[in-house]
Enzyme design. Structure first.
Site, PDB file in Angstrom:
ATOM      1  N   TYR A   1       0.854  -1.200   0.000  1.00  0.00           N
ATOM      2  CA  TYR A   1       0.000   0.000   0.000  1.00  0.00           C
ATOM      3  C   TYR A   1       0.888   1.249   0.000  1.00  0.00           C
ATOM      4  O   TYR A   1       0.627   2.208  -0.708  1.00  0.00           O
ATOM      5  CB  TYR A   1      -0.906   0.002   1.238  1.00  0.00           C
TER       6      TYR A   1
ATOM      7  N   LYS B   1      -1.496   5.748 -23.576  1.00  0.00           N
ATOM      8  CA  LYS B   1      -1.187   5.982 -24.993  1.00  0.00           C
ATOM      9  C   LYS B   1       0.316   5.752 -25.241  1.00  0.00           C
ATOM     10  O   LYS B   1       0.738   4.624 -25.378  1.00  0.00           O
ATOM     11  CB  LYS B   1      -1.645   7.389 -25.367  1.00  0.00           C
TER      12      LYS B   1
HETATM   13  N1  F0G Z   1      -5.569  13.946 -22.468  1.00  0.00           N
HETATM   14  C1  F0G Z   1      -5.514  13.490 -23.725  1.00  0.00           C
HETATM   15  C2  F0G Z   1      -4.763  14.250 -24.761  1.00  0.00           C
HETATM   16  C3  F0G Z   1      -6.161  12.284 -24.052  1.00  0.00           C
HETATM   17  O1  F0G Z   1      -6.094  11.842 -25.300  1.00  0.00           O
HETATM   18  C4  F0G Z   1      -6.847  11.577 -23.047  1.00  0.00           C
HETATM   19  C5  F0G Z   1      -7.545  10.347 -23.349  1.00  0.00           C
HETATM   20  C6  F0G Z   1      -6.868  12.102 -21.747  1.00  0.00           C
HETATM   21  C7  F0G Z   1      -6.209  13.285 -21.490  1.00  0.00           C
HETATM   22  C8  F0G Z   1      -7.575  11.405 -20.639  1.00  0.00           C
HETATM   23  O2  F0G Z   1      -6.828  10.319 -20.254  1.00  0.00           O
HETATM   24  O3  F0G Z   1      -8.305   8.360 -20.788  1.00  0.00           O
HETATM   25  O4  F0G Z   1      -6.312   8.106 -19.318  1.00  0.00           O
HETATM   26  O5  F0G Z   1      -8.290   9.325 -18.510  1.00  0.00           O
HETATM   27  N2  F0G Z   1      -7.790   9.941 -24.516  1.00  0.00           N
HETATM   28  C9  F0G Z   1      -8.479   8.707 -24.888  1.00  0.00           C
HETATM   29  C10 F0G Z   1      -8.816   8.686 -26.360  1.00  0.00           C
HETATM   30  C11 F0G Z   1      -9.650   8.382 -24.039  1.00  0.00           C
HETATM   31  O6  F0G Z   1      -9.539   7.767 -26.765  1.00  0.00           O
HETATM   32  O7  F0G Z   1      -8.315   9.502 -27.123  1.00  0.00           O
HETATM   33  P1  F0G Z   1      -7.471   8.945 -19.687  1.00  0.00           P
END
Ligand code: F0G
Length: 481
Positions: A79, A265
């Protein structure tokens, strides 16, 4: 990486071997029509058993490396004080040059914490472009998002290499109009997801940093697609062709105050984090972390994912990893253009984006051309794409519809998952659809949630167009296709 064949043609070349595979299936058009009806013309509500190529997103769907999987086996499930966290911290310090790291369960959780600490009622948050969850979090905290992209950003048929740049004149006007005290921070998204994965240049980022800091404004970078942005800088910006991805990322981060990202990503793991070199910012955010996410050494992530992310952060600076999606996207975009399909150019990171306003010019924004296109693509191919247009915009405070700047059907290319023949198939089915585009009509909401309606909203096709399209497809390709 791309490689030139002896006939001069450039193709993306995979710098990895496929050692584990997962079966997929291609249900026939009639089945796809049934699945789309059941999903309320919302590709988020499809089940993957009904999907052939899942191009909904590159988020959490990348192929992990052998080293990432191996690292998961030695995760330290504690934890507090987990050794897995210290590996992540050390990777972020090395790669980003930021030694304070706050893990979060994913990117939007990082946005929530930043909104909580930095966005006050009545603030404005200028940015090169919003992401859906970003805007929702900052607006829920009482802020207003200001999109201050350059004029070229919305031109989908462009050759501009850096459509993700911030417009510096507009930034100056925002500073003059609101004053630095009402600006929570300026946010730069690398690459701008909703503009089609378009990068900013380091030249522009440096100027944003100078202007922000001269005025005492914080610069926050959303680094969810940072390795792709760095890859494009290396390919497109004069003076960076001989720099490594690692050097470019370090230079970007040295100009920012805070970085946050979705690790799903570029990092190919499921999680997120906030990082900074500034202890005061770290101290301001840290108390909220155990309340909303978890203790500082796991932040709501499984320690297995913390391990995988520590490896992913280091691997994403390898040129062939940084370019794994971008090179395939470029190939896909080129194939579509050869077939006359209107796609966002130049090819960006993460996905190929089809311009639904040009593909379906007969459908008005409020009949959701990108939603209709996404549904039609599924019906004629089994490929799941994502609507990134007016359906993805929520109504304003008075309940009025907001027509999106762009109407895009996004076909994401998760890293190291699909092959050239998948791209050929996708390009072929889109070319067929283009020839039959007059058959596609708009959509109408029958269930519309108040926030992020694109996730759970349900729609129906106007004039029963989908059944006619499926019938025509079956006639051309036979009942099994
Ligand atoms: N910022 C960007 C540039 C994103 O592309 C995403 C998510 C997030 C923040 C949020 O992050 O999903 O980990 O909570 N993009 C995904 C998409 C959902 O399908 O383009 P997350």
């Amino acid at each position: 990486m791309s490689i030139r064949l002896s006939n001069g043609k450039e193709i993306p070349i995979e710098m990895h071997k496929v050692r584990i595979v997962q079966k997929t299936q291609l249900p026939p058009a009639r089945e796809r029509l049934r699945a789309m009806d059941e999903a309320g013309y919302n590709t988020f509500l499809l089940r993957t058993r009904d999907v052939f190529l899942d191009m909904l997103t590159d988020s959490g769907t990348n192929a992990m490396s052998d080293n990432q999987l191996a690292a998961m086996m030695v995760a330290d499930d504690a934890y507090a004080g987990s050794e897995s966290f210290y590996k992540l911290e050390s990777a972020v310090t090395d790669i980003f040059g930021m030694q304070h790291v706050l893990p979060t369960h994913q990117g939007r959780a990082a946005e929530h914490l930043l909104a909580k600490v930095f966005v006050k009622q009545g603030d404005v948050v200028p940015m090169n472009y919003h992401f859906t969850t970003t805007r929702a979090h900052f607006e829920m905290a009482g802020g207003t998002v200001l999109e201050i992209f350059t004029d070229e950003a919305l031109n989908t048929q462009s050759t501009c290499p850096f459509k993700g740049n911030l417009d510096l004149n507009k930034f100056q006007k925002v500073i003059d109009q609101y004053g630095a005290s009402r600006i929570s921070f300026v946010r730069m998204e690398a690459t701008t997801n909703l503009l089609g994965g378009q990068p900013f240049s380091l030249g522009n980022f440096r100027q944003v940093s100078e202007m922000a800091h001269k005025n005492g404004i914080l610069l926050v970078i959303d680094g969810s697609l940072i390795s792709e942005n760095a890859y494009f800088i290396k390919q497109r910006e004069a003076g960076y062709e001989n720099k490594s991805i690692a050097e470019i990322i370090l230079e970007i981060m040295s100009l920012a105050d805070i970085c946050y990202l979705s690790g799903r990503k570029s990092c190919s793991a499921r999680g997120g984090f906030i990082s900074t070199a500034n202890k005061a910012h770290y101290d301001a955010i840290r108390p909220w972390l155990p309340l909303y996410e978890g203790f500082t050494t796991y932040g709501g992530m499984s320690t297995k994912e913390v391990e995988a992310m520590a490896v992913g952060v280091r691997e994403m600076v390898e040129t062939e990893v940084a370019g794994a999606s971008a090179d395939q996207v470029k190939y896909f975009v080129d194939r579509l253009r050869e077939n006359g399909v209107p796609v966002v150019t130049p090819a960006g990171g993460l996905a190929c984006h089809v311009d639904a306003k040009l593909f379906l010019p007969h459908i008005p924004s409020l009949e959701y051309p990108a939603g209709a296109l996404s549904a039609a693509i599924y019906i004629c191919s089994g490929i799941r794409s994502m609507e990134r247009g007016t359906v993805s915009m929520d109504r304003d405070k008075d309940g009025n519809e907001l027509a999106s700047d762009l109407e895009l059907a996004r076909l994401a290319v998760p890293r190291r998952v699909y092959t050239m023949s998948h791209m050929e198939y996708a390009a072929d089915r889109l070319a067929w659809l283009l020839k039959h585009r007059d058959m596609v009509k708009g959509l109408k909401f029958v269930e519309e949630p108040p926030v992020l309606r694109f996730f759970f909203g349900r729609m129906v096709p106007l004039e029963n167009w989908s059944a006619k399209l499926a019938e025509k497809f079956e006639k051309d390709f036979g009942p099994a296709a």
